[in-house]
Write an enzyme that holds these catalytic residues in place. Structure first.
Site, mmCIF file in Angstrom:
data_model
loop_
_atom_site.group_PDB
_atom_site.id
_atom_site.type_symbol
_atom_site.label_atom_id
_atom_site.label_comp_id
_atom_site.label_asym_id
_atom_site.label_seq_id
_atom_site.Cartn_x
_atom_site.Cartn_y
_atom_site.Cartn_z
ATOM 1 N N THR A 126 0.806 -1.222 0.000
ATOM 2 C CA THR A 126 0.000 0.000 0.000
ATOM 3 C C THR A 126 0.838 1.270 0.000
ATOM 4 O O THR A 126 1.940 1.304 0.556
ATOM 5 C CB THR A 126 -0.909 0.012 1.247
ATOM 6 O OG1 THR A 126 -1.374 1.354 1.473
ATOM 7 C CG2 THR A 126 -0.177 -0.425 2.502
ATOM 8 N N GLU A 128 0.262 3.600 1.851
ATOM 9 C CA GLU A 128 0.405 4.017 3.259
ATOM 10 C C GLU A 128 1.829 3.765 3.767
ATOM 11 O O GLU A 128 2.253 4.356 4.751
ATOM 12 C CB GLU A 128 -0.577 3.257 4.146
ATOM 13 C CG GLU A 128 -1.943 3.880 4.254
ATOM 14 C CD GLU A 128 -1.958 5.220 4.963
ATOM 15 O OE1 GLU A 128 -1.502 5.301 6.114
ATOM 16 O OE2 GLU A 128 -2.435 6.188 4.364
ATOM 17 N N TYR A 151 -1.090 0.235 10.936
ATOM 18 C CA TYR A 151 -1.422 -0.404 9.650
ATOM 19 C C TYR A 151 -0.249 -0.272 8.682
ATOM 20 O O TYR A 151 0.210 -1.267 8.091
ATOM 21 C CB TYR A 151 -2.674 0.251 9.053
ATOM 22 C CG TYR A 151 -2.950 -0.158 7.619
ATOM 23 C CD1 TYR A 151 -3.582 -1.361 7.334
ATOM 24 C CD2 TYR A 151 -2.561 0.655 6.546
ATOM 25 C CE1 TYR A 151 -3.826 -1.746 6.015
ATOM 26 C CE2 TYR A 151 -2.797 0.276 5.229
ATOM 27 C CZ TYR A 151 -3.429 -0.927 4.973
ATOM 28 O OH TYR A 151 -3.666 -1.313 3.673
ATOM 29 N N LYS A 155 2.228 -3.294 7.103
ATOM 30 C CA LYS A 155 2.344 -3.542 5.658
ATOM 31 C C LYS A 155 3.803 -3.442 5.187
ATOM 32 O O LYS A 155 4.192 -4.096 4.219
ATOM 33 C CB LYS A 155 1.456 -2.564 4.893
ATOM 34 C CG LYS A 155 -0.046 -2.876 5.004
ATOM 35 C CD LYS A 155 -0.419 -4.076 4.124
ATOM 36 C CE LYS A 155 -1.911 -4.319 4.072
ATOM 37 N NZ LYS A 155 -2.303 -5.345 3.100
HETATM 38 P P1 NAP Z 1 -11.209 -4.756 2.671
HETATM 39 O O1 NAP Z 1 -12.442 -4.388 1.934
HETATM 40 O O2 NAP Z 1 -11.030 -4.285 4.067
HETATM 41 O O3 NAP Z 1 -11.135 -6.363 2.659
HETATM 42 C C1 NAP Z 1 -10.219 -7.043 3.461
HETATM 43 C C2 NAP Z 1 -10.675 -8.489 3.628
HETATM 44 O O4 NAP Z 1 -9.746 -9.127 4.509
HETATM 45 C C3 NAP Z 1 -12.056 -8.661 4.258
HETATM 46 O O5 NAP Z 1 -12.844 -9.461 3.430
HETATM 47 C C4 NAP Z 1 -11.774 -9.349 5.567
HETATM 48 O O6 NAP Z 1 -12.684 -10.360 5.905
HETATM 49 C C5 NAP Z 1 -10.448 -10.036 5.310
HETATM 50 N N1 NAP Z 1 -9.767 -10.313 6.564
HETATM 51 C C6 NAP Z 1 -9.542 -9.472 7.599
HETATM 52 N N2 NAP Z 1 -8.928 -10.109 8.605
HETATM 53 C C7 NAP Z 1 -8.754 -11.390 8.208
HETATM 54 C C8 NAP Z 1 -8.198 -12.541 8.817
HETATM 55 N N3 NAP Z 1 -7.702 -12.524 10.055
HETATM 56 N N4 NAP Z 1 -8.166 -13.682 8.114
HETATM 57 C C9 NAP Z 1 -8.718 -13.759 6.865
HETATM 58 N N5 NAP Z 1 -9.286 -12.703 6.245
HETATM 59 C C10 NAP Z 1 -9.300 -11.531 6.920
HETATM 60 O O7 NAP Z 1 -9.914 -4.313 1.864
HETATM 61 P P2 NAP Z 1 -9.776 -3.953 0.306
HETATM 62 O O8 NAP Z 1 -10.049 -2.514 0.125
HETATM 63 O O9 NAP Z 1 -10.486 -4.967 -0.487
HETATM 64 O O10 NAP Z 1 -8.194 -4.115 0.120
HETATM 65 C C11 NAP Z 1 -7.624 -5.383 -0.200
HETATM 66 C C12 NAP Z 1 -6.181 -5.408 0.255
HETATM 67 O O11 NAP Z 1 -5.460 -4.369 -0.396
HETATM 68 C C13 NAP Z 1 -5.966 -5.188 1.736
HETATM 69 O O12 NAP Z 1 -4.861 -5.974 2.119
HETATM 70 C C14 NAP Z 1 -5.600 -3.715 1.845
HETATM 71 O O13 NAP Z 1 -4.813 -3.479 2.984
HETATM 72 C C15 NAP Z 1 -4.829 -3.523 0.562
HETATM 73 N N6 NAP Z 1 -4.869 -2.194 -0.035
HETATM 74 C C16 NAP Z 1 -6.062 -1.584 -0.270
HETATM 75 C C17 NAP Z 1 -6.092 -0.352 -0.895
HETATM 76 C C18 NAP Z 1 -7.389 0.344 -1.193
HETATM 77 O O14 NAP Z 1 -7.358 1.546 -1.462
HETATM 78 N N7 NAP Z 1 -8.519 -0.363 -1.192
HETATM 79 C C19 NAP Z 1 -4.890 0.265 -1.271
HETATM 80 C C20 NAP Z 1 -3.686 -0.396 -1.023
HETATM 81 C C21 NAP Z 1 -3.684 -1.637 -0.427
HETATM 82 P P3 NAP Z 1 -14.129 -10.099 6.522
HETATM 83 O O15 NAP Z 1 -14.964 -9.750 5.331
HETATM 84 O O16 NAP Z 1 -14.442 -11.382 7.124
HETATM 85 O O17 NAP Z 1 -13.997 -8.975 7.490
HETATM 86 O O1 G4F Z 2 -10.479 6.627 3.207
HETATM 87 P P1 G4F Z 2 -9.424 6.544 4.242
HETATM 88 O O2 G4F Z 2 -9.790 5.928 5.534
HETATM 89 O O3 G4F Z 2 -8.221 5.779 3.540
HETATM 90 P P2 G4F Z 2 -6.659 5.710 3.874
HETATM 91 O O4 G4F Z 2 -6.385 6.005 5.290
HETATM 92 O O5 G4F Z 2 -5.944 6.518 2.854
HETATM 93 O O6 G4F Z 2 -6.374 4.163 3.653
HETATM 94 C C1 G4F Z 2 -6.897 3.464 2.521
HETATM 95 O O7 G4F Z 2 -5.991 3.546 1.461
HETATM 96 C C2 G4F Z 2 -4.715 2.916 1.712
HETATM 97 C C3 G4F Z 2 -3.860 3.140 0.464
HETATM 98 O O8 G4F Z 2 -3.100 4.302 0.644
HETATM 99 C C4 G4F Z 2 -4.960 1.451 1.995
HETATM 100 F F1 G4F Z 2 -3.774 0.818 2.174
HETATM 101 C C5 G4F Z 2 -5.828 1.312 3.227
HETATM 102 O O9 G4F Z 2 -6.100 -0.066 3.468
HETATM 103 C C6 G4F Z 2 -7.151 2.017 2.952
HETATM 104 O O10 G4F Z 2 -7.825 1.330 1.926
HETATM 105 O O11 G4F Z 2 -8.846 7.996 4.547
HETATM 106 C C7 G4F Z 2 -8.368 8.830 3.514
HETATM 107 C C8 G4F Z 2 -8.070 10.209 4.079
HETATM 108 C C9 G4F Z 2 -7.217 10.178 5.347
HETATM 109 O O12 G4F Z 2 -6.261 11.189 5.270
HETATM 110 C C10 G4F Z 2 -8.202 10.498 6.458
HETATM 111 O O13 G4F Z 2 -7.626 11.163 7.584
HETATM 112 O O14 G4F Z 2 -9.310 10.804 4.453
HETATM 113 C C11 G4F Z 2 -9.154 11.407 5.710
HETATM 114 N N1 G4F Z 2 -10.476 11.527 6.344
HETATM 115 C C12 G4F Z 2 -11.101 12.696 6.639
HETATM 116 N N2 G4F Z 2 -12.265 12.455 7.239
HETATM 117 C C13 G4F Z 2 -11.254 10.525 6.750
HETATM 118 C C14 G4F Z 2 -12.384 11.104 7.326
HETATM 119 N N3 G4F Z 2 -11.107 9.183 6.671
HETATM 120 C C15 G4F Z 2 -12.108 8.410 7.162
HETATM 121 N N4 G4F Z 2 -12.000 7.070 7.042
HETATM 122 N N5 G4F Z 2 -13.219 8.942 7.754
HETATM 123 C C16 G4F Z 2 -13.415 10.291 7.863
HETATM 124 O O15 G4F Z 2 -14.411 10.768 8.403
#
Ligand code: NAP
Ligand code: G4F
Length: 335
Positions: A126, A128, A151, A155
């Site tokens: 990520t 992050e 987090y 990672k």
């Molecule tokens: P997400 O919607 O939070 O999905 C994560 C999944 O992981 C959920 O289905 C959850 O299961 C499962 N999980 C959590 N704890 C677990 C455990 N102990 N054992 C087995 N499964 C478990 O995340 P996403 O947005 O799809 O992202 C997918 C991956 O990419 C994650 O690793 C995230 O950190 C990474 N990532 C995401 C972004 C982004 O912007 N979306 C960017 C960079 C990296 P449950 O449904 O049972 O809770």
């Molecule tokens: O949507 P966020 O919670 O995503 P964040 O923290 O960027 O993380 C997501 O992207 C990562 C990739 O860079 C993934 F690895 C991670 O698993 C996840 O998918 O927050 C985005 C931004 C932050 O700066 C946060 O402080 O939005 C700001 N924010 C402002 N108000 C908020 C809020 N975030 C959340 N969740 N809720 C608020 O009310």
């Protein structure tokens, strides 16, 4: 012979889009789910995939379950998407976050090394990991990491373990350093979906305000459906490597909100958005923006959906959801 893919985190946001992509390529897809009395198949249902996947029970914190799954399935490709992925919650659950996101990857890689060393492995790294950057510029594969949350730290461990298993044991392991990607099935806690869900509730009279944290944070937001293709491409190369994936453009949370409110016909977002300290983080990542030149050059990957299209897609999806719901009591803005 159909290729076999194992996808952990199948019930999350990326899992269903990746499964849809792999199924379109004729893979047999196994999805790992945790032991639940009532697992939530809502995201897979949304894409009409629930009955097209083979489910296996396992948990990233349970080494033996991962060993059994790898031993029994012997996958060609493993996509590790499972994570405690909510940055904001990782301070309160630092140990659990570390066990799932860091040690869980060690378990999974050991299982592959022991029972199926030919399997290709994708790790969901990520942006992050870049965390605090002082130049407000772009991040690529050479940018040093400075994670700002439990987090992000978890990672970084998983990222370097993935690299190390490639260098130490010759496994085909890749780390995709993906910037934020969103969709109509994004988790409700993340800011984009929180905004579009909040707008739908306001627009349809279920709620009147939206409580957000830091509106000045900048993120490089793309569409999840585009990003899963990059994951697959990484596992189709001659040699394994790590890639940054993003759009190369960033926007503030305020800009996202402004555009989304406007698109929904609620012209002045300031009338509805309230800044609330509960949603601010102990250490913020102020700005992220990808330089994904390597992914374009080596993988031939570029994003298709623009920021504006993404915002509209998410607003439309939430408006449709709420139009189909009976009036709900109260406001679910506890996140
Ligand atoms: P997400 O919607 O939070 O999905 C994560 C999944 O992981 C959920 O289905 C959850 O299961 C499962 N999980 C959590 N704890 C677990 C455990 N102990 N054992 C087995 N499964 C478990 O995340 P996403 O947005 O799809 O992202 C997918 C991956 O990419 C994650 O690793 C995230 O950190 C990474 N990532 C995401 C972004 C982004 O912007 N979306 C960017 C960079 C990296 P449950 O449904 O049972 O809770
Ligand atoms: O949507 P966020 O919670 O995503 P964040 O923290 O960027 O993380 C997501 O992207 C990562 C990739 O860079 C993934 F690895 C991670 O698993 C996840 O998918 O927050 C985005 C931004 C932050 O700066 C946060 O402080 O939005 C700001 N924010 C402002 N108000 C908020 C809020 N975030 C959340 N969740 N809720 C608020 O009310």
């Amino acid at each position: 012979m159909r290729k076999i893919a194992l996808v952990t985190g199948i019930l999350g946001q990326d899992g269903p889009y990746l499964a849809e992509y792999l199924l379109s390529k004729e893979y047999k897809v196994y999805g790992m789910v945790r032991r639940y009395s009532n697992p939530n198949f809502g995201n897979l249902d949304y894409l009409g995939l629930t009955n097209k996947i083979e489910y296996v029970e396992g948990d990233m914190t349970d080494e033996s379950s991962l060993y059994s799954i790898i031993k029994n399935i012997r996958p060609d490709e493993v996509y590790n998407l499972a994570a405690q992925s909510f940055v904001g919650g990782s301070w309160e659950m630092a140990k659990l976050t570390t066990e799932i996101n860091a040690i869980g990857v060690l378990y999974l890689l050991n299982a592959i090394k022991s029972f199926c060393p030919t399997a290709k492995f994708y790790q969901a790294s990520t942006s992050e990991m870049f965390g605090l950057q002082h130049d407000n510029g772009f991040q690529d594969e050479k940018t040093p990491f400075h994670p700002r949350s439990p987090y992000g730290i978890s990672k970084v461990y998983a990222h370097w373990t993935t690299v190390n298993y490639r260098e130490s044991y010759g496994l085909y392991t890749c780390s995709g350093i993906l910037f934020n990607h969103e969709s109509p099935i994004r988790g409700i806690q993340f800011v984009t979906r929180k905004i579009t869900d909040g707008i739908a509730k306001i627009k349809l009279g279920f709620s009147s305000k939206l409580y957000l944290g830091n509106l000045d944070a900048k993120r490089d937001w793309g569409y999840a459906g585009d990003y899963v293709e990059a994951m697959w491409l990484m596992l189709q190369q001659k040699t394994p490597d790590d890639f940054v994936v993003g759009t190369g453009k960033n926007h503030t949370v305020r800009e996202f909100a402004q555009l989304a409110f406007k698109y929904a016909g609620l012209d002045d977002y300031k009338k509805y958005v309230i800044s609330d300290a509960r949603f601010k983080r102990p250490a913020e990542v102020p700005a992220l923006c990808a330089r994904a030149d390597k992914a374009e050059k080596v993988l031939g990957w570029t994003p298709r959906v623009s920021f504006e299209e993404l915002v509209k897609m998410m607003v439309d999806a939430d408006l449709n959801r709420y139009k189909n719901k009976s009036k709900i009591k109260g406001d679910k803005s506890k996140f």
